[in-house]
Design an enzyme around this catalytic site. Sequence first.
Site, PDB file in Angstrom:
ATOM      1  N   ASP A 143      -5.631 -49.673  38.519  1.00  8.75           N
ATOM      2  CA  ASP A 143      -5.124 -50.321  39.719  1.00  8.75           C
ATOM      3  C   ASP A 143      -6.334 -50.817  40.505  1.00  8.75           C
ATOM      4  O   ASP A 143      -7.395 -50.199  40.498  1.00  8.75           O
ATOM      5  CB  ASP A 143      -4.313 -49.306  40.531  1.00  8.75           C
ATOM      6  CG  ASP A 143      -3.597 -49.923  41.712  1.00  8.75           C
ATOM      7  OD1 ASP A 143      -3.785 -51.128  41.952  1.00  8.75           O
ATOM      8  OD2 ASP A 143      -2.862 -49.207  42.394  1.00  8.75           O
ATOM      9  N   SER A 144      -6.176 -51.929  41.209  1.00  4.32           N
ATOM     10  CA  SER A 144      -7.310 -52.545  41.904  1.00  4.32           C
ATOM     11  C   SER A 144      -7.765 -51.772  43.127  1.00  4.32           C
ATOM     12  O   SER A 144      -8.828 -52.052  43.680  1.00  4.32           O
ATOM     13  CB  SER A 144      -6.945 -53.966  42.336  1.00  4.32           C
ATOM     14  OG  SER A 144      -5.999 -53.929  43.395  1.00  4.32           O
ATOM     15  N   PHE A 182      -3.592 -51.019  47.117  1.00  7.65           N
ATOM     16  CA  PHE A 182      -2.606 -50.187  47.812  1.00  7.65           C
ATOM     17  C   PHE A 182      -3.290 -49.082  48.599  1.00  7.65           C
ATOM     18  O   PHE A 182      -2.916 -48.796  49.735  1.00  7.65           O
ATOM     19  CB  PHE A 182      -1.617 -49.595  46.802  1.00  7.65           C
ATOM     20  CG  PHE A 182      -0.582 -48.708  47.434  1.00  7.65           C
ATOM     21  CD1 PHE A 182       0.554 -49.257  48.011  1.00  7.65           C
ATOM     22  CD2 PHE A 182      -0.734 -47.330  47.456  1.00  7.65           C
ATOM     23  CE1 PHE A 182       1.514 -48.438  48.604  1.00  7.65           C
ATOM     24  CE2 PHE A 182       0.214 -46.508  48.038  1.00  7.65           C
ATOM     25  CZ  PHE A 182       1.340 -47.068  48.621  1.00  7.65           C
ATOM     26  N   ASP A 202      -4.982 -57.356  45.579  1.00 12.06           N
ATOM     27  CA  ASP A 202      -3.884 -57.946  46.346  1.00 12.06           C
ATOM     28  C   ASP A 202      -3.714 -57.189  47.654  1.00 12.06           C
ATOM     29  O   ASP A 202      -4.243 -56.093  47.823  1.00 12.06           O
ATOM     30  CB  ASP A 202      -2.574 -57.900  45.553  1.00 12.06           C
ATOM     31  CG  ASP A 202      -2.114 -56.470  45.284  1.00 12.06           C
ATOM     32  OD1 ASP A 202      -2.980 -55.579  45.129  1.00 12.06           O
ATOM     33  OD2 ASP A 202      -0.900 -56.228  45.238  1.00 12.06           O
ATOM     34  N   ASP A 208       4.479 -46.931  36.176  1.00 12.68           N
ATOM     35  CA  ASP A 208       3.662 -45.786  36.548  1.00 12.68           C
ATOM     36  C   ASP A 208       4.218 -45.208  37.829  1.00 12.68           C
ATOM     37  O   ASP A 208       4.874 -45.909  38.608  1.00 12.68           O
ATOM     38  CB  ASP A 208       2.196 -46.185  36.770  1.00 12.68           C
ATOM     39  CG  ASP A 208       1.982 -46.811  38.139  1.00 12.68           C
ATOM     40  OD1 ASP A 208       1.462 -46.126  39.039  1.00 12.68           O
ATOM     41  OD2 ASP A 208       2.372 -47.985  38.324  1.00 12.68           O
ATOM     42  N   HIS A 247       5.702 -30.692  31.722  1.00 14.49           N
ATOM     43  CA  HIS A 247       7.127 -30.881  31.448  1.00 14.49           C
ATOM     44  C   HIS A 247       7.622 -32.237  31.946  1.00 14.49           C
ATOM     45  O   HIS A 247       8.283 -32.984  31.211  1.00 14.49           O
ATOM     46  CB  HIS A 247       7.966 -29.784  32.091  1.00 14.49           C
ATOM     47  CG  HIS A 247       9.421 -30.147  32.140  1.00 14.49           C
ATOM     48  ND1 HIS A 247      10.266 -29.954  31.072  1.00 14.49           N
ATOM     49  CD2 HIS A 247      10.154 -30.770  33.107  1.00 14.49           C
ATOM     50  CE1 HIS A 247      11.464 -30.439  31.374  1.00 14.49           C
ATOM     51  NE2 HIS A 247      11.428 -30.932  32.600  1.00 14.49           N
TER      52      HIS A 247
END
Length: 376
Positions: free
Chosen positions: A92-93, A96, A146, A271, A340
Amino acid sequence: MDFSIIQEDPCSQARAGLITTAHGQIPTPIFMPVGTAGSVKAVHQRELRDDIGARIILGNTYHLYLRPGTDILRAAGGLHKFNGWDRPLLTDSGGFQVFSLADSRKIKEEGCTFRSHIDGSRHLFTPEGVMDIQRVIGADIMMAFDECAPGQADHRYAKQSMELTHRWLDRCLKRFGETEPLYGHSQALFPIVQGCQYRDLRIQSAEYIASKEAEGNAIGGLAVGEPTEVMYQMIEVVNAILPKSKPRYLMGVGTPANILEAIERGVDMFDCVMPTRNGRNGLLFTARGTINIKNKKWEDCFEPIDPDSRAEADRVYTLAYLHHLIRAEEILGLQICSIHNLAFYLWLVETAREHIIAGDYLQWKSSILPDLSRRL
């Protein structure tokens, strides 16, 4: 990177595909465990490979840039060699994470300045810089930088944010084209569709992203507070525009039900931190429903956690023992719950793939969906 569609479901947009990278093949639909700082929390790489069956994991540019830093990663020969993971990686860049630091960051045309959550030091992320960092990390799939606008942003702000994301994408693509991979394997760059919950903006963004003809495309800015049905509507709007011949990645989503609904609408890659984060808090996902292992009802339940699971711990340990570990705050409990849940998520997308190939995905989805969110 190469992507081929193996089979399309006759009654929906679901498809079974195969992504080929320098570090191996990825059958789709696929769920990607999140290894933010180069490690999936509480899970060993051997368990990711053998017990969980992970085909690709994530790293995060923001966290890896701050710690251990690009100097260490470059000296190690990239993240694959640094953490011993020999299968595909996606990064991821960091957009976020940067934009979630609302009190300590400033967005401008050049990029985004922010203060480290570790020591308060000041940094600048630009589209060019983020490309350079991801070259050093060496992931097989890199994400464009972004701005992830707040889910409830008004139309004016969402439009400005989307247009900034598009300008930054052009700079990312230029820098990506000017640089070469550092470790002898190819890297792909995925642009990200933005536009919040506004249909017109999502259409504009999807058209802009599709015009770049990248090796894959991502959908960002969903599952951030908007109603679930709105999220599904936006996926449909975007996937009607993004090219069918390229993989589609829905970022940060979500529950098992979310994943099955998105697969039906043509998404290939997912993800989410939910399986590991919820697992560390004692919540287990199963095909029969969810289990809060902290509840007293499991105190004397000596059944295996999941006798049908591929994960050895699910077959060896009982629900009563796991209840004890979580209540006693033993680290092994966090590990077992995480393994799990990840194994279940991988089973879910693999089984979805089987039913797409068999041509009965919608029937299977309808049969399993009511149980997935049921409390046991």
